[in-house]
Design a protein around this motif. Structure first.
Motif, PDB file in Angstrom:
ATOM      1  N   GLY A  59       0.784  -1.229   0.000  1.00 28.24           N
ATOM      2  CA  GLY A  59       0.000   0.000   0.000  1.00 28.24           C
ATOM      3  C   GLY A  59       0.814   1.276   0.000  1.00 28.24           C
ATOM      4  N   LEU A  60       2.136   1.154   0.127  1.00 24.98           N
ATOM      5  CA  LEU A  60       3.020   2.321   0.076  1.00 24.98           C
ATOM      6  C   LEU A  60       3.595   2.408  -1.328  1.00 24.98           C
ATOM      7  N   ARG A  61       3.352   3.533  -2.012  1.00 24.63           N
ATOM      8  CA  ARG A  61       3.727   3.681  -3.412  1.00 24.63           C
ATOM      9  C   ARG A  61       4.657   4.875  -3.578  1.00 24.63           C
ATOM     10  N   VAL A  62       5.780   4.669  -4.273  1.00 26.86           N
ATOM     11  CA  VAL A  62       6.805   5.695  -4.441  1.00 26.86           C
ATOM     12  C   VAL A  62       7.064   5.930  -5.923  1.00 26.86           C
ATOM     13  N   ASN A  63       6.931   7.176  -6.354  1.00 26.37           N
ATOM     14  CA  ASN A  63       7.347   7.541  -7.707  1.00 26.37           C
ATOM     15  C   ASN A  63       8.871   7.627  -7.718  1.00 26.37           C
ATOM     16  N   LEU A  64       9.511   6.923  -8.634  1.00 25.25           N
ATOM     17  CA  LEU A  64      10.968   6.793  -8.612  1.00 25.25           C
ATOM     18  C   LEU A  64      11.698   7.952  -9.258  1.00 25.25           C
ATOM     19  N   THR A  65      10.966   8.874  -9.875  1.00 18.94           N
ATOM     20  CA  THR A  65      11.635   9.979 -10.559  1.00 18.94           C
ATOM     21  C   THR A  65      11.232  11.350 -10.046  1.00 18.94           C
ATOM     22  N   SER A  66      10.276  11.397  -9.136  1.00 19.20           N
ATOM     23  CA  SER A  66       9.878  12.685  -8.569  1.00 19.20           C
ATOM     24  C   SER A  66       9.503  12.487  -7.114  1.00 19.20           C
ATOM     25  N   ASN A  67       9.526  13.556  -6.367  1.00 22.93           N
ATOM     26  CA  ASN A  67       9.270  13.499  -4.932  1.00 22.93           C
ATOM     27  C   ASN A  67       7.776  13.336  -4.654  1.00 22.93           C
ATOM     28  N   MET A  68       7.264  12.136  -4.979  1.00 17.15           N
ATOM     29  CA  MET A  68       5.843  11.859  -4.763  1.00 17.15           C
ATOM     30  C   MET A  68       5.697  10.482  -4.144  1.00 17.15           C
ATOM     31  N   VAL A  69       4.925  10.408  -3.058  1.00 17.24           N
ATOM     32  CA  VAL A  69       4.709   9.167  -2.321  1.00 17.24           C
ATOM     33  C   VAL A  69       3.249   9.098  -1.905  1.00 17.24           C
ATOM     34  N   TRP A  70       2.663   7.895  -1.963  1.00  9.18           N
ATOM     35  CA  TRP A  70       1.281   7.704  -1.547  1.00  9.18           C
ATOM     36  C   TRP A  70       1.194   6.523  -0.579  1.00  9.18           C
ATOM     37  N   ARG A  71       0.332   6.628   0.390  1.00  7.08           N
ATOM     38  CA  ARG A  71      -0.004   5.511   1.269  1.00  7.08           C
ATOM     39  C   ARG A  71      -1.501   5.326   1.212  1.00  7.08           C
ATOM     40  N   SER A  72      -1.915   4.169   0.665  1.00  7.11           N
ATOM     41  CA  SER A  72      -3.344   3.902   0.460  1.00  7.11           C
ATOM     42  C   SER A  72      -4.008   5.045  -0.308  1.00  7.11           C
ATOM     43  N   ASP A  73      -3.325   5.483  -1.381  1.00  6.31           N
ATOM     44  CA  ASP A  73      -3.805   6.530  -2.290  1.00  6.31           C
ATOM     45  C   ASP A  73      -3.864   7.916  -1.662  1.00  6.31           C
ATOM     46  N   ARG A  74      -3.328   8.073  -0.467  1.00  6.33           N
ATOM     47  CA  ARG A  74      -3.223   9.405   0.139  1.00  6.33           C
ATOM     48  C   ARG A  74      -1.800   9.914  -0.062  1.00  6.33           C
ATOM     49  N   GLU A  75      -1.662  11.073  -0.729  1.00  3.67           N
ATOM     50  CA  GLU A  75      -0.328  11.594  -1.000  1.00  3.67           C
ATOM     51  C   GLU A  75       0.325  12.081   0.288  1.00  3.67           C
ATOM     52  N   ILE A  76       1.617  11.770   0.423  1.00  3.13           N
ATOM     53  CA  ILE A  76       2.395  12.135   1.600  1.00  3.13           C
ATOM     54  C   ILE A  76       3.472  13.121   1.174  1.00  3.13           C
ATOM     55  N   ASP A  77       3.592  14.201   1.917  1.00  5.28           N
ATOM     56  CA  ASP A  77       4.563  15.244   1.600  1.00  5.28           C
ATOM     57  C   ASP A  77       5.908  14.907   2.248  1.00  5.28           C
ATOM     58  N   LEU A  78       6.909  14.547   1.433  1.00  9.50           N
ATOM     59  CA  LEU A  78       8.240  14.226   1.928  1.00  9.50           C
ATOM     60  C   LEU A  78       9.251  15.242   1.412  1.00  9.50           C
ATOM     61  N   THR A  79      10.303  15.451   2.187  1.00  6.88           N
ATOM     62  CA  THR A  79      11.427  16.235   1.675  1.00  6.88           C
ATOM     63  C   THR A  79      12.173  15.391   0.645  1.00  6.88           C
ATOM     64  N   ASP A  80      13.039  16.015  -0.112  1.00  4.52           N
ATOM     65  CA  ASP A  80      13.793  15.280  -1.126  1.00  4.52           C
ATOM     66  C   ASP A  80      14.650  14.190  -0.490  1.00  4.52           C
ATOM     67  N   THR A  81      15.253  14.478   0.654  1.00  7.23           N
ATOM     68  CA  THR A  81      16.103  13.482   1.315  1.00  7.23           C
ATOM     69  C   THR A  81      15.271  12.318   1.836  1.00  7.23           C
ATOM     70  N   GLU A  82      14.125  12.603   2.438  1.00  9.11           N
ATOM     71  CA  GLU A  82      13.254  11.524   2.922  1.00  9.11           C
ATOM     72  C   GLU A  82      12.801  10.649   1.769  1.00  9.11           C
ATOM     73  N   TRP A  83      12.459  11.278   0.660  1.00  3.90           N
ATOM     74  CA  TRP A  83      12.030  10.508  -0.516  1.00  3.90           C
ATOM     75  C   TRP A  83      13.150   9.613  -1.030  1.00  3.90           C
ATOM     76  N   ARG A  84      14.380  10.124  -1.056  1.00  4.28           N
ATOM     77  CA  ARG A  84      15.496   9.320  -1.556  1.00  4.28           C
ATOM     78  C   ARG A  84      15.777   8.125  -0.633  1.00  4.28           C
ATOM     79  N   ILE A  85      15.635   8.324   0.677  1.00  6.13           N
ATOM     80  CA  ILE A  85      15.822   7.201   1.606  1.00  6.13           C
ATOM     81  C   ILE A  85      14.756   6.142   1.366  1.00  6.13           C
ATOM     82  N   LEU A  86      13.499   6.581   1.262  1.00 10.12           N
ATOM     83  CA  LEU A  86      12.404   5.639   1.056  1.00 10.12           C
ATOM     84  C   LEU A  86      12.531   4.934  -0.288  1.00 10.12           C
ATOM     85  N   ARG A  87      12.899   5.671  -1.307  1.00 15.24           N
ATOM     86  CA  ARG A  87      13.075   5.071  -2.636  1.00 15.24           C
ATOM     87  C   ARG A  87      14.151   3.992  -2.606  1.00 15.24           C
ATOM     88  N   LEU A  88      15.268   4.265  -1.932  1.00 13.96           N
ATOM     89  CA  LEU A  88      16.348   3.285  -1.833  1.00 13.96           C
ATOM     90  C   LEU A  88      15.875   2.018  -1.130  1.00 13.96           C
TER      91      LEU A  88
END
Length: 230
Positions: A138-167
């Protein structure tokens, strides 16, 4: 063209030292002695990085960063004598990208500066059309832009947080040590002080993506080894 760095510090001796160090590495350097002067400068002059002192006369570095983030995405490196986790959290919450505690070594400063500039340049060069995503429970991460969703709810992450989650989500099941995680995300050498930076980012990331950050469902701690997803 050389990357342009704005140094914001009310101590002229620190500005002098930083200017000499950075110009010796062929960076273009501008200076401001306070937050208001820095914000006025940014209105008229684009820069590639801001090195920002926290404790200054007038408005603090944290408030400068909050105002800066309303208009610009330029990376911000905080310099401060404070090293408590609450101070780091304050810096990242106000929009800072990295945090360097005084006294610091010149190699560490240059590593942080070059790493932030490198990531900023890569980020600006990303194609907007790419939309590849990774998903886990249910956790979805766009791999090319700072966009993340949990159960279709968008979550606002900083660029660094997004890169950690993406990794982590792209390497489900793999355990990343502190050193491995830092060098993979920040793209620069790991220093002992970097562990505090990682822990603050992981904690803030859990606060945003987990239902119960104290009992994480996604980002697991493997005691004595590091972090993983899955």
């Amino acid at each position: 063209m050389s990357d342009k760095i704005l140094i914001v510090d009310d101590d002229h001796e620190i500005r002098d030292v930083l200017r000499v160090l950075l110009t010796s590495e062929h960076f273009e350097v501008a200076e401001a002695s306070g937050g208001e002067e820095a914000l006025r400068y940014l209105e008229e002059h684009p820069v590639d990085l801001v090195i920002l002192d926290v404790m200054m006369d007038g408005i603090s570095g944290y408030h400068v960063c909050l105002q800066l983030r309303e208009k610009w995405n330029v990376p911000v490196l905080f310099l401060t004598a404070k090293s408590k986790e609450s101070d780091l959290t304050m810096g990242y919450s106000s929009g800072g990208d990295d945090y360097l505690v005084k006294p610091f070594s010149y190699p560490e400063l240059l590593a942080r500066v070059k790493g932030l500039l490198r990531r900023y340049q890569v980020y600006r060069g990303k194609p907007e059309s790419a939309q590849e995503e990774a998903e886990w429970c249910g956790l979805r991460v766009n791999l090319t832009s700072n966009m993340v969703w949990r159960s279709d709810r968008e979550i606002d992450l900083t660029d660094t947080e997004w890169r950690i989650l993406r990794l982590l989500i792209c390497n489900r099941g793999k355990i990343f040590s502190m050193e491995n995680l830092y060098e993979s995300v920040w793209k620069e050498p790991y220093f002992p002080s970097s562990s505090n930076t990682i822990m603050v980012h992981i904690r803030r990331l859990r606060e945003k993506v987990e239902s119960d950050p104290r009992h994480p469902e996604y980002i697991k701690t493997v005691w004595g080894k590091g972090y993983r997803i899955g």
